[in-house]
Design a protein around this motif. Sequence first.
Motif, PDB file in Angstrom:
ATOM      1  N   ARG A 165       0.867  -1.178   0.000  1.00  0.00           N
ATOM      2  CA  ARG A 165       0.000   0.000   0.000  1.00  0.00           C
ATOM      3  C   ARG A 165       0.900   1.222   0.000  1.00  0.00           C
ATOM      4  N   PRO A 166       0.745   2.126  -0.933  1.00  0.00           N
ATOM      5  CA  PRO A 166      -0.182   2.039  -2.075  1.00  0.00           C
ATOM      6  C   PRO A 166       0.397   1.164  -3.185  1.00  0.00           C
ATOM      7  N   MET A 167      -0.465   0.684  -4.068  1.00  0.00           N
ATOM      8  CA  MET A 167      -0.020  -0.100  -5.210  1.00  0.00           C
ATOM      9  C   MET A 167       0.600   0.849  -6.241  1.00  0.00           C
ATOM     10  N   PRO A 168       1.828   0.605  -6.653  1.00  0.00           N
ATOM     11  CA  PRO A 168       2.454   1.499  -7.638  1.00  0.00           C
ATOM     12  C   PRO A 168       1.825   1.320  -9.021  1.00  0.00           C
ATOM     13  N   ALA A 169       2.024   2.304  -9.862  1.00  0.00           N
ATOM     14  CA  ALA A 169       1.543   2.213 -11.237  1.00  0.00           C
ATOM     15  C   ALA A 169       2.286   1.088 -11.952  1.00  0.00           C
ATOM     16  N   ALA A 170       1.662   0.533 -12.983  1.00  0.00           N
ATOM     17  CA  ALA A 170       2.237  -0.609 -13.700  1.00  0.00           C
ATOM     18  C   ALA A 170       3.621  -0.293 -14.245  1.00  0.00           C
ATOM     19  N   ASP A 171       3.805   0.909 -14.794  1.00  0.00           N
ATOM     20  CA  ASP A 171       5.106   1.275 -15.347  1.00  0.00           C
ATOM     21  C   ASP A 171       6.166   1.361 -14.258  1.00  0.00           C
ATOM     22  N   ASP A 172       5.789   1.961 -13.109  1.00  0.00           N
ATOM     23  CA  ASP A 172       6.729   2.073 -11.982  1.00  0.00           C
ATOM     24  C   ASP A 172       7.123   0.687 -11.475  1.00  0.00           C
ATOM     25  N   LEU A 173       6.138  -0.211 -11.391  1.00  0.00           N
ATOM     26  CA  LEU A 173       6.411  -1.571 -10.916  1.00  0.00           C
ATOM     27  C   LEU A 173       7.356  -2.304 -11.860  1.00  0.00           C
ATOM     28  N   SER A 174       7.120  -2.148 -13.151  1.00  0.00           N
ATOM     29  CA  SER A 174       7.963  -2.805 -14.145  1.00  0.00           C
ATOM     30  C   SER A 174       9.391  -2.291 -14.090  1.00  0.00           C
ATOM     31  N   ARG A 175       9.553  -0.967 -13.986  1.00  0.00           N
ATOM     32  CA  ARG A 175      10.894  -0.388 -13.921  1.00  0.00           C
ATOM     33  C   ARG A 175      11.598  -0.792 -12.630  1.00  0.00           C
ATOM     34  N   PHE A 176      10.841  -0.844 -11.525  1.00  0.00           N
ATOM     35  CA  PHE A 176      11.428  -1.240 -10.242  1.00  0.00           C
ATOM     36  C   PHE A 176      11.910  -2.692 -10.312  1.00  0.00           C
ATOM     37  N   CYS A 177      11.102  -3.539 -10.914  1.00  0.00           N
ATOM     38  CA  CYS A 177      11.485  -4.947 -11.061  1.00  0.00           C
ATOM     39  C   CYS A 177      12.760  -5.079 -11.890  1.00  0.00           C
ATOM     40  N   ASP A 178      12.868  -4.268 -12.934  1.00  0.00           N
ATOM     41  CA  ASP A 178      14.060  -4.294 -13.779  1.00  0.00           C
ATOM     42  C   ASP A 178      15.302  -3.896 -12.998  1.00  0.00           C
ATOM     43  N   VAL A 179      15.195  -2.868 -12.187  1.00  0.00           N
ATOM     44  CA  VAL A 179      16.373  -2.402 -11.461  1.00  0.00           C
ATOM     45  C   VAL A 179      16.769  -3.395 -10.368  1.00  0.00           C
ATOM     46  N   VAL A 180      15.772  -4.056  -9.765  1.00  0.00           N
ATOM     47  CA  VAL A 180      16.080  -5.088  -8.765  1.00  0.00           C
ATOM     48  C   VAL A 180      16.870  -6.221  -9.421  1.00  0.00           C
ATOM     49  N   ASN A 181      16.433  -6.652 -10.603  1.00  0.00           N
ATOM     50  CA  ASN A 181      17.150  -7.720 -11.296  1.00  0.00           C
ATOM     51  C   ASN A 181      18.542  -7.284 -11.714  1.00  0.00           C
ATOM     52  N   GLN A 182      18.684  -6.036 -12.136  1.00  0.00           N
ATOM     53  CA  GLN A 182      19.989  -5.540 -12.551  1.00  0.00           C
ATOM     54  C   GLN A 182      20.970  -5.493 -11.389  1.00  0.00           C
ATOM     55  N   GLN A 183      20.484  -5.050 -10.215  1.00  0.00           N
ATOM     56  CA  GLN A 183      21.388  -4.825  -9.094  1.00  0.00           C
ATOM     57  C   GLN A 183      21.505  -6.002  -8.117  1.00  0.00           C
ATOM     58  N   CYS A 184      20.526  -6.891  -8.129  1.00  0.00           N
ATOM     59  CA  CYS A 184      20.522  -7.975  -7.137  1.00  0.00           C
ATOM     60  C   CYS A 184      20.836  -9.351  -7.704  1.00  0.00           C
ATOM     61  N   SER A 185      20.763  -9.496  -9.014  1.00  0.00           N
ATOM     62  CA  SER A 185      21.041 -10.805  -9.604  1.00  0.00           C
ATOM     63  C   SER A 185      22.461 -11.248  -9.284  1.00  0.00           C
ATOM     64  N   GLY A 186      22.607 -12.484  -8.817  1.00  0.00           N
ATOM     65  CA  GLY A 186      23.911 -13.011  -8.456  1.00  0.00           C
ATOM     66  C   GLY A 186      24.280 -12.812  -7.004  1.00  0.00           C
ATOM     67  N   LEU A 187      23.453 -12.067  -6.258  1.00  0.00           N
ATOM     68  CA  LEU A 187      23.723 -11.840  -4.835  1.00  0.00           C
ATOM     69  C   LEU A 187      23.055 -12.912  -3.991  1.00  0.00           C
ATOM     70  N   SER A 188      23.633 -13.185  -2.814  1.00  0.00           N
ATOM     71  CA  SER A 188      22.933 -14.014  -1.838  1.00  0.00           C
ATOM     72  C   SER A 188      21.701 -13.246  -1.387  1.00  0.00           C
ATOM     73  N   PHE A 189      20.743 -13.947  -0.805  1.00  0.00           N
ATOM     74  CA  PHE A 189      19.520 -13.256  -0.406  1.00  0.00           C
ATOM     75  C   PHE A 189      19.772 -12.280   0.741  1.00  0.00           C
ATOM     76  N   ALA A 190      20.752 -12.594   1.583  1.00  0.00           N
ATOM     77  CA  ALA A 190      21.099 -11.650   2.652  1.00  0.00           C
ATOM     78  C   ALA A 190      21.651 -10.359   2.049  1.00  0.00           C
ATOM     79  N   ALA A 191      22.529 -10.484   1.050  1.00  0.00           N
ATOM     80  CA  ALA A 191      23.083  -9.303   0.395  1.00  0.00           C
ATOM     81  C   ALA A 191      22.011  -8.579  -0.408  1.00  0.00           C
ATOM     82  N   ALA A 192      21.073  -9.332  -1.006  1.00  0.00           N
ATOM     83  CA  ALA A 192      19.996  -8.718  -1.787  1.00  0.00           C
ATOM     84  C   ALA A 192      19.087  -7.876  -0.900  1.00  0.00           C
ATOM     85  N   VAL A 193      18.911  -8.281   0.367  1.00  0.00           N
ATOM     86  CA  VAL A 193      18.106  -7.487   1.304  1.00  0.00           C
ATOM     87  C   VAL A 193      18.741  -6.113   1.500  1.00  0.00           C
TER      88      VAL A 193
END
Length: 383
Positions: A165-193
């Motif tokens: 809450r609140p639910m982000p707009a679809a475009d914001d959610l998509s861009r956020f998901c992209d940046v998470v994958n760019q910056q967190c891929s390959g990290l342990s889950f502790a480091a990803a947190v």
Amino acid sequence: MTQSRRMLVLRAVVEDYIRSQEPVGSTSLTKAHDLGVSSATVRNDMAALEDEGYLIQPHTSAGRIPTEKGYRYFVDRLATVMPLSPAQRSGIATFLSGSVSLQDTLQRAARLLSQITGQVAVVASPALSKATLRHVEIVPVGASVLLAVVITDTGRVAQHTLAVRPMPAADDLSRFCDVVNQQCSGLSFAAAVDRLHAITADPAWRAASSVGESLAAAFSTMADDERANEMYVAGASKLAHQRTPADLAPLFDALEEQVVIMRLMSTLSEEPGPDGVGVAIGSETHTPGLMHASVVTSGYGRTATADAETTGSNADEPGKTGDARTAVTDAANADSTGLAEPLAFVGSIGPTHMDYAATIAAVRAVARYLTASLAADGGPIGD
């Protein structure tokens, strides 16, 4: 010289007993092995080995059989572990290459190992805490609920519902998901947190801050998950043909205690012998139901270097380089498991008179195939 010859006699007794499962006498031993001494001398050596606790004589007139101490000496001094035949290696590669998921790969590996050894095979899936993030997909499933589909480097797929809450707009959610994958891929889950907290602290992602907080909580849960998701067991019925009825009940009870088996095999796989394989014999298992059994196990997981698993006899063949199935096939030929970190284990449970050399070779080979399989695009190999 007497002591070294005596240990050659012990090795011969163990080999013959594993093969025949009948007490071994000095006469048969002298005929079957070139020990260079008379039957009377071998008999004296066997008596001395009995006094030293390596052998026992089950009946007054019978030959002798190895004790736990005898098996331990034999296992610790196995000169070589015979590699699997080319047909066996090819068969394993073909069998595992048809897998469609991590679960399918591990189920197949357990069935295959059981078929090779004729014993109980146990394969654990990697714990989430030891995995790294490969990819995350976030999709809306309700007015204020998202579904996060998390894929790990080991091929595990986990799903988490995120209340936002609140639910982000679809475009914001998509861009956020992209940046998470760019910056967190390959990290342990502790480091990803930690990385997620840094991302959501940026004012540019204020609209998706609730998503970041909920996703960080999900990653934190995964980072703390030390349990293997599942343990795959195959071949339990085979023990009925190798054990007396009195032995079966405690053994099956032990197999039902998955936490105990997990702990035992995890410890063995993390402290292996020079072959990368750990062996516990009888009382060494510290498990009542396994007092008359032996456990052979090896870790599988990340390799120290990719070359350790992809260099082999097929490396120079045209059209073979980089082929996933070839990587799996060549893994069995490596001199070392090359593990940087075991993610889980594969093992075999059988009688103390098991064929240790063959079982160690099979466990080691299947562990290497699983390691190579996980290394191929971060998941099971497909056709």
